[in-house]
Motif scaffolding. Structure first.
Motif, short mmCIF file in Angstrom:
data_model
loop_
_atom_site.label_atom_id
_atom_site.label_comp_id
_atom_site.label_asym_id
_atom_site.label_seq_id
_atom_site.Cartn_x
_atom_site.Cartn_y
_atom_site.Cartn_z
N ILE A 5 2.56 -0.54 3.77
CA ILE A 5 1.97 0.80 3.68
C ILE A 5 2.64 1.68 4.72
O ILE A 5 2.97 1.23 5.82
CB ILE A 5 0.44 0.77 3.90
N THR A 6 2.88 2.92 4.34
CA THR A 6 3.41 3.94 5.25
C THR A 6 2.40 5.08 5.32
O THR A 6 1.92 5.56 4.29
CB THR A 6 4.76 4.48 4.75
N LEU A 7 2.07 5.48 6.55
CA LEU A 7 1.09 6.56 6.77
C LEU A 7 1.74 7.62 7.66
O LEU A 7 2.13 7.33 8.79
CB LEU A 7 -0.16 6.01 7.45
N ALA A 8 1.83 8.83 7.14
CA ALA A 8 2.40 9.94 7.91
C ALA A 8 1.43 11.12 7.85
O ALA A 8 1.11 11.61 6.76
CB ALA A 8 3.76 10.34 7.34
N GLY A 9 0.95 11.53 9.02
CA GLY A 9 0.01 12.65 9.07
C GLY A 9 -1.35 12.31 8.50
O GLY A 9 -2.12 13.20 8.15
#
Length: 345
Positions: A5-9
């Motif tokens: 998983i990638t989480l940005a902002g």
């Protein structure tokens, strides 16, 4: 399996990625570092896919709405835009989840109310999962489903889904259950079996049946997981999210939980855990260090705040996690103990 998983902002995350193993994934960190947010974000994406496939439609707009609805139900903000990190100049959140090497990416702005924008979708298939939240549902189950369908409750979607899973009767073929070894381990260690009769749960011992409300909360939590295996909601293909397994448990039962997690992973489950417990994390780390004997694959994720953002460390053992608040507090206690002892010498 869930790959990453990638989480940005997104909430506390500025730009972070997690690469998971097809075994036990353990998230540690102080309160407010986003451990539960990672679990809920993964679960809401899987839930949205499940609901969208059930609708038998290919409408991108419908999936965007379903995805936003599930994220909102899991996190309970007033509107989905509130999940955007307030320190981000772009005022936009981006999420990418990979399942079986297929990506789902979506974004939304701080002004978003009820929808998200799909940035890419490789369309992975159905994934069975279950989310065990910190508070137990075993004693709250009676009447909960009917109430949640008619009233707005303070409980998030994890509790509602869990109640629906607990409502199902047990499987007929218990002997053929692929998780039979996990069932036997838990029943042996706890010394009871679990029954559901007329919409109520009971603990069955040699002395007779006892209502779930009369059993200690920690035991109720383990009893509910035992029942979910008996009714097939947790099986060899299930992805298990377990938030604070140690909640309301006596330390003597933490060993049981660690052995139970080990057995579930050996049966084929991919498991995600958020925990603050010293003994649980160190037992899982021990399993990982000697995985040629234990057969357990573990990856730890240490989350900590660093210059206004969340930093993430990954390792197969605890020793490589530099920022470990659990160990730091035990070390601080040891120092305090030495200080008191030296003052009386």
């Amino acid at each position: 399996m869930i790959n990453s998983i990638t989480l940005a902002g997104f909430t506390s995350f500025i730009d972070n990625s997690f690469s998971f193993v097809n075994g036990v994934n353990v998230l540690i960190g102080k309160n407010g570092t986003g451990k539960t947010h990672v679990l809920k974000c993964l679960a809401s994406a899987l839930q949205a896919r499940h609901e969208f496939l059930a609708k038998q439609t290919t409408s991108k707009e419908q999936f965007e709405y379903t995805l936003a609805e599930n994220v909102t139900h899991y996190f309970k903000p007033d509107f989905i835009g509130n999940l955007v990190n307030k320190s981000m100049v772009a005022s936009k959140a981006f999420v990418k989840v990979a399942v079986d090497d297929k990506d789902l990416a979506f974004s939304f702005s701080a002004t978003s109310k009820t929808t998200v924008k799909i940035e890419g979708d490789d369309k992975w298939g159905e994934c069975q999962f279950i989310y065990i939240p910190p508070r137990e549902m075993f004693s709250l189950f009676e009447g909960f489903i009917g109430l949640s369908s008619k009233r707005e409750l303070s409980f998030d979607q994890t509790y509602i889904n869990l109640a629906h899973s607990l409502a199902l009767p047990v499987l007929r073929d218990i002997e053929g259950n692929p998780l039979k070894s996990a069932i036997e381990l838990l029943e042996s260690e706890l010394g009871f079996k679990v029954l559901q009769m007329n919409g109520r749960f009971y603990i069955q011992t040699a002395e007779g049946n006892m209502e779930a409300h009369l059993v200690a909360e920690g035991l109720r939590k383990l009893a509910s997981i035992l029942y979910l295996i008996l009714n097939g909601e947790i099986n060899a293909k299930t992805i298990l999210f377990w938030d604070e397994p140690e909640s309301n448990l006596n330390p003597a039962l933490i060993r049981v939980v660690a052995e139970f997690i080990r057995e579930l992973q050996k049966c084929g489950l991919q498991i995600f855990i958020a925990t603050h417990d010293y003994l649980l994390t160190h037992m899982l780390s021990l399993y990982s260090e000697y995985k040629e004997h234990t057969g357990v694959c573990v990856r730890f994720f240490g989350l900590h705040k660093e210059e206004g953002s969340i930093a993430v460390e990954e390792s197969d053992t605890l020793t490589a996690i530099q920022n470990n608040p659990i160990l730091e507090e035990y070390a601080a206690f040891y120092d305090l103990e030495q200080k008191y002892m030296s003052s009386y010498e």
